[in-house]
Design an enzyme around this catalytic site. Structure first.
Site, PDB file in Angstrom:
ATOM      1  N   SER A  67       0.805  -1.235   0.000  1.00  0.00           N
ATOM      2  CA  SER A  67       0.000   0.000   0.000  1.00  0.00           C
ATOM      3  C   SER A  67       0.832   1.276   0.000  1.00  0.00           C
ATOM      4  O   SER A  67       0.292   2.354  -0.208  1.00  0.00           O
ATOM      5  CB  SER A  67      -0.930   0.026   1.202  1.00  0.00           C
ATOM      6  OG  SER A  67      -2.071  -0.739   0.906  1.00  0.00           O
ATOM      7  N   LYS A  70       0.410   3.471  -2.967  1.00  0.00           N
ATOM      8  CA  LYS A  70      -0.818   4.223  -3.250  1.00  0.00           C
ATOM      9  C   LYS A  70      -0.614   5.742  -3.382  1.00  0.00           C
ATOM     10  O   LYS A  70      -1.159   6.357  -4.296  1.00  0.00           O
ATOM     11  CB  LYS A  70      -1.886   3.875  -2.200  1.00  0.00           C
ATOM     12  CG  LYS A  70      -2.390   2.437  -2.400  1.00  0.00           C
ATOM     13  CD  LYS A  70      -3.286   1.952  -1.287  1.00  0.00           C
ATOM     14  CE  LYS A  70      -3.698   0.502  -1.554  1.00  0.00           C
ATOM     15  NZ  LYS A  70      -4.362  -0.126  -0.425  1.00  0.00           N
ATOM     16  N   TYR A 192      -2.855  -3.634 -10.647  1.00  0.00           N
ATOM     17  CA  TYR A 192      -2.846  -3.252  -9.223  1.00  0.00           C
ATOM     18  C   TYR A 192      -2.009  -4.237  -8.393  1.00  0.00           C
ATOM     19  O   TYR A 192      -1.209  -3.836  -7.547  1.00  0.00           O
ATOM     20  CB  TYR A 192      -4.292  -3.178  -8.701  1.00  0.00           C
ATOM     21  CG  TYR A 192      -4.364  -3.023  -7.196  1.00  0.00           C
ATOM     22  CD1 TYR A 192      -4.060  -1.814  -6.577  1.00  0.00           C
ATOM     23  CD2 TYR A 192      -4.710  -4.106  -6.384  1.00  0.00           C
ATOM     24  CE1 TYR A 192      -4.100  -1.678  -5.197  1.00  0.00           C
ATOM     25  CE2 TYR A 192      -4.759  -3.976  -4.999  1.00  0.00           C
ATOM     26  CZ  TYR A 192      -4.445  -2.760  -4.413  1.00  0.00           C
ATOM     27  OH  TYR A 192      -4.473  -2.637  -3.044  1.00  0.00           O
ATOM     28  N   TYR A 244      -4.232   3.578   7.779  1.00  0.00           N
ATOM     29  CA  TYR A 244      -5.384   2.715   8.059  1.00  0.00           C
ATOM     30  C   TYR A 244      -6.238   3.344   9.161  1.00  0.00           C
ATOM     31  O   TYR A 244      -6.403   4.563   9.188  1.00  0.00           O
ATOM     32  CB  TYR A 244      -4.943   1.287   8.421  1.00  0.00           C
ATOM     33  CG  TYR A 244      -4.023   0.667   7.404  1.00  0.00           C
ATOM     34  CD1 TYR A 244      -4.449   0.462   6.089  1.00  0.00           C
ATOM     35  CD2 TYR A 244      -2.737   0.271   7.738  1.00  0.00           C
ATOM     36  CE1 TYR A 244      -3.604  -0.117   5.147  1.00  0.00           C
ATOM     37  CE2 TYR A 244      -1.901  -0.310   6.809  1.00  0.00           C
ATOM     38  CZ  TYR A 244      -2.330  -0.497   5.516  1.00  0.00           C
ATOM     39  OH  TYR A 244      -1.506  -1.055   4.599  1.00  0.00           O
ATOM     40  N   VAL A 262       1.143  -3.595   4.104  1.00  0.00           N
ATOM     41  CA  VAL A 262       1.052  -4.839   4.879  1.00  0.00           C
ATOM     42  C   VAL A 262       2.341  -5.658   4.872  1.00  0.00           C
ATOM     43  O   VAL A 262       2.486  -6.588   5.661  1.00  0.00           O
ATOM     44  CB  VAL A 262      -0.105  -5.749   4.389  1.00  0.00           C
ATOM     45  CG1 VAL A 262      -1.441  -5.181   4.820  1.00  0.00           C
ATOM     46  CG2 VAL A 262      -0.037  -5.973   2.906  1.00  0.00           C
TER      47      VAL A 262
HETATM   48  N1  GLU Z   1      -1.863  -5.636  -1.997  1.00  0.00           N
HETATM   49  C1  GLU Z   1      -2.481  -5.437  -0.731  1.00  0.00           C
HETATM   50  C2  GLU Z   1      -3.996  -5.555  -0.864  1.00  0.00           C
HETATM   51  O1  GLU Z   1      -4.558  -5.012  -1.765  1.00  0.00           O
HETATM   52  C3  GLU Z   1      -2.104  -4.138  -0.214  1.00  0.00           C
HETATM   53  C4  GLU Z   1      -2.625  -3.956   1.151  1.00  0.00           C
HETATM   54  C5  GLU Z   1      -1.829  -3.001   1.973  1.00  0.00           C
HETATM   55  O2  GLU Z   1      -0.598  -2.940   1.895  1.00  0.00           O
HETATM   56  O3  GLU Z   1      -2.508  -2.300   2.729  1.00  0.00           O
HETATM   57  O4  GLU Z   1      -4.638  -6.217  -0.075  1.00  0.00           O
END
Ligand code: GLU
Length: 612
Positions: A67, A70, A192, A244, A262
């Site tokens: 993430s 992003k 993605y 988060y 994550v």
């Molecule tokens: N590839 C992970 C997902 O989409 C990223 C989640 C994350 O790092 O928060 O679940």
């Protein structure tokens, strides 16, 4: 470059050691391949906005960006499509729901923000390219610009995520249903998942964060990746939605824009200063790296990095103020000129500005500028130590100059040339107030003071300048008898120079000295081997090259005619030969010279005092 010895490296190493034993948290396993990460792996890295990198621990260990991709892909979308288009696809509201929640804004059908999976998938669908391969290349190119190197993906994490990412599939199909995706969801998801599987290390992430800290210019490669306005937008959503369900507590404890993933990475951005990256796979309840959060809390606290720490300083914007009576120009002037200027020098004030110019600091110095200008004085605003001016400061400076220039004061802006960070201010002033006779832009402050002094002197008796000064009126020959002056004129050679002629060259033998009979000359030295810097000037009646009388060494500077110049030239040897027939000449000249030099020394001391 990594510094071998530095208090910051030492600090990071001890921070690393103190947190290594904290084994709280669990490595994420919902993407099976992530579960293989070593829970003991731990690295901390800081990159400054000028490219200095400090590290501690496993900073070369590879992990997937997850993430933390992003904010960067959101930056890409803003950069490529503009804010309006992007805002149609994704909002900027924190959700209060988990990162993979399957909810959209009831009214607009948009995902809430680009830091949750739904928003990020919508943003990834905006990557440009005719084919899936091209879109992949385009995405990797952009991430590579942020990291400053070509990046790859971790194939096994990608496959693992592709095989198990059904929740993300659900999100994508739901957005297809509501019209938020206009591409094949499988295609978008593949990209993605690849985006989340980009393989990085702590150093890469710190440089990427530092690129955001440096307003979108990668501090290592110097390449501009994102416009400052879009960096601001990215940092805003990182601040409100980056951690988060911990975003509020994070803002409270750490107080800087951040994003975690994550895989166990966390990046934090301290605008204008640095980027931080921490990697440690065990995660807490909400999915943030346990050691990552602790390390950022500590660093923010120990280095006072919280955005509300109140660091922004408007008070020191005026470095100092002085008048031309305290600090005259470097021009060597005759006694009567100096007397004249001592009376009038107070009519010119110099304000030295320092640091960053933004609303608060500009408002403060412009208030003072207006105060002085309203007293009818000339004001030089010296930007030598100004760091940059944002658009608000530029606007305020131009408007103030416009208003003041309609009064009866003159404003002179100096030291703006050749500085990239102040180019915007310089162009705006040239464009908006450059035609006003009461606003001037002059390259350096000394020259601006000299021009002011010339104007004062011109007001007094200009005709004095227009003639060739006879030897009897020259300070250095003060006290010589009529006969001796007669003898002296017999050995003087009169030379004429055109404006721009070089009269003395640095390094030449010093066997003669000069006195300016009409006009003026500039003295300049070479700095850094090639650049010339004007260090002063010599006007009518004053000597130059006079050190020949004392040490006969080499010339220490170039002397160039400013205007058509007439000079008297005297050979030192010839004066010595005259000692028998006229024993008073040399001692008188030397006596006067000592007086002139000690006078200059006194002036220099006064100046040092005034500038302290
Ligand atoms: N590839 C992970 C997902 O989409 C990223 C989640 C994350 O790092 O928060 O679940």
């Amino acid at each position: 470059m990594t510094l071998a010895v530095s208090p910051i490296s030492d600090y990071l190493k001890s921070l690393h050691a103190s947190l290594q034993s904290n084994d709280d948290g669990e490595v994420a396993t919902y993407i099976p391949e992530l579960g293989l990460a070593d829970p003991g792996s731990f690295g901390i890295c800081i990159a400054t906005v000028d490219g200095q990198v400090y590290t501690a621990g496993d900073v070369d260990r590879r992990f997937t960006i997850q993430s933390m991709s992003k904010p960067f892909i959101y930056g890409y979308a803003l950069h490529t499509h503009g804010m309006e288009t992007v805002l149609k696809r994704v909002g900027v509201e924190p959700t209060g729901e988990s990162f993979n929640s399957i909810v959209l804004d009831q009214v607009s059908n948009r995902p809430y923000n680009p830091m949750v999976n739904a928003g990020a998938i919508a943003v990834t669908s905006l990557v440009e390219g005719e084919t899936a391969d091209r879109r992949y290349d385009e995405m990797m190119r952009y991430f590579g610009l942020f990291a400053g190197r070509d990046l790859d993906i971790d194939e096994s994490v990608f496959r693992s995520e592709h095989a198990t990412g059904h929740r993300n599939r659900a999100i994508a199909y739901m957005m297809l249903n509501t019209g938020m995706l206009d591409r094949d969801p499988e295609d978008v998801l593949e990209l993605y998942f690849k985006q989340c599987s980009i393989s990085v290390d702590c150093r890469d992430m710190a440089v990427m964060a530092a690129t955001l800290a440096a307003q979108g210019t990668n501090p290592v490669t110097g390449e501009t990746v994102l416009e400052p306005d879009h960096v601001r937008d990215v940092l805003t959503v990182m601040s409100t939605c980056g951690m988060y369900d911990y975003a509020g507590q994070w803002a409270f404890d750490v107080g800087v824009p951040a994003k975690s993933g994550v895989s166990g990475g966390v990046i934090a951005v301290i605008p204008g200063q640095l980027g931080i990256a921490v990697y440690s796979p065990p995660l807490d309840r909400v999915g943030n790296s346990v050691r990552g959060v602790e390390a950022c809390k500590k660093i923010s606290h120990d280095f006072s990095l919280h955005v509300f720490d109140g660091r922004t300083d408007v008070h020191s914007v005026i470095r100092r103020e002085y008048t031309a009576a305290d600090v005259p120009s470097k021009r060597v002037r005759s006694m009567w000129e100096r007397d004249m200027l001592a009376d009038h020098g107070k009519r010119l004030s110099v304000m030295e500005i320092q640091g960053a110019l933004f609303f608060g600091s500009a408002e403060k110095f412009l208030r003072r500028l207006t105060e002085i200008a309203r007293e009818g004085r000339t004001v030089i605003v010296d930007f030598k130590r100004a760091a940059y001016a944002d658009r608000t400061a530029i606007e305020l400076i131009c408007q103030t100059a416009l208003v003041l220039s309609s009064g009866d004061c003159t404003i002179v802006f100096t030291e703006l040339s050749g500085k990239e960070e102040l180019q915007g201010l310089k162009s705006a002033l040239e464009e908006r107030v450059g035609s006003s006779p009461r606003v001037r832009l002059v390259s350096d402050t000394d020259l601006a003071i000299e021009l002011f002094e010339d104007e004062i002197l011109a007001e007094t008796d200009f005709s004095l300048y227009d003639r060739i000064l006879p030897l009897a009126e020259i300070d250095i020959f003060d006290g010589l008898s009529k006969d001796d002056l007669q003898r002296l004129s017999g050995v003087a050679t009169t030379f004429q120079y055109a404006a721009g002629d070089k009269i003395i060259s640095e390094g030449d033998d010093a066997r003669v000295f000069f006195v300016v009979a009409r006009g003026s000359v500039s003295v300049s030295v070479t700095v850094d081997g090639s650049r010339t810097r004007r260090i002063g000037s010599v006007g009518q009646g004053a000597p130059f090259g006079e050190m020949a009388l004392l040490d006969g060494g080499k010339r220490s500077a170039d002397v160039i005619a400013d205007v058509p110049v007439i000079c008297y030239l005297f050979s030192v040897e010839r004066l010595r030969e005259m000692s028998d027939e006229a024993p008073a000449i040399l001692p008188t000249i030397l006596g006067n010279l000592v007086r002139i030099l000690s006078d200059r020394l006194r002036l220099a001391n006064d100046e040092i005092r005034a500038l302290q």
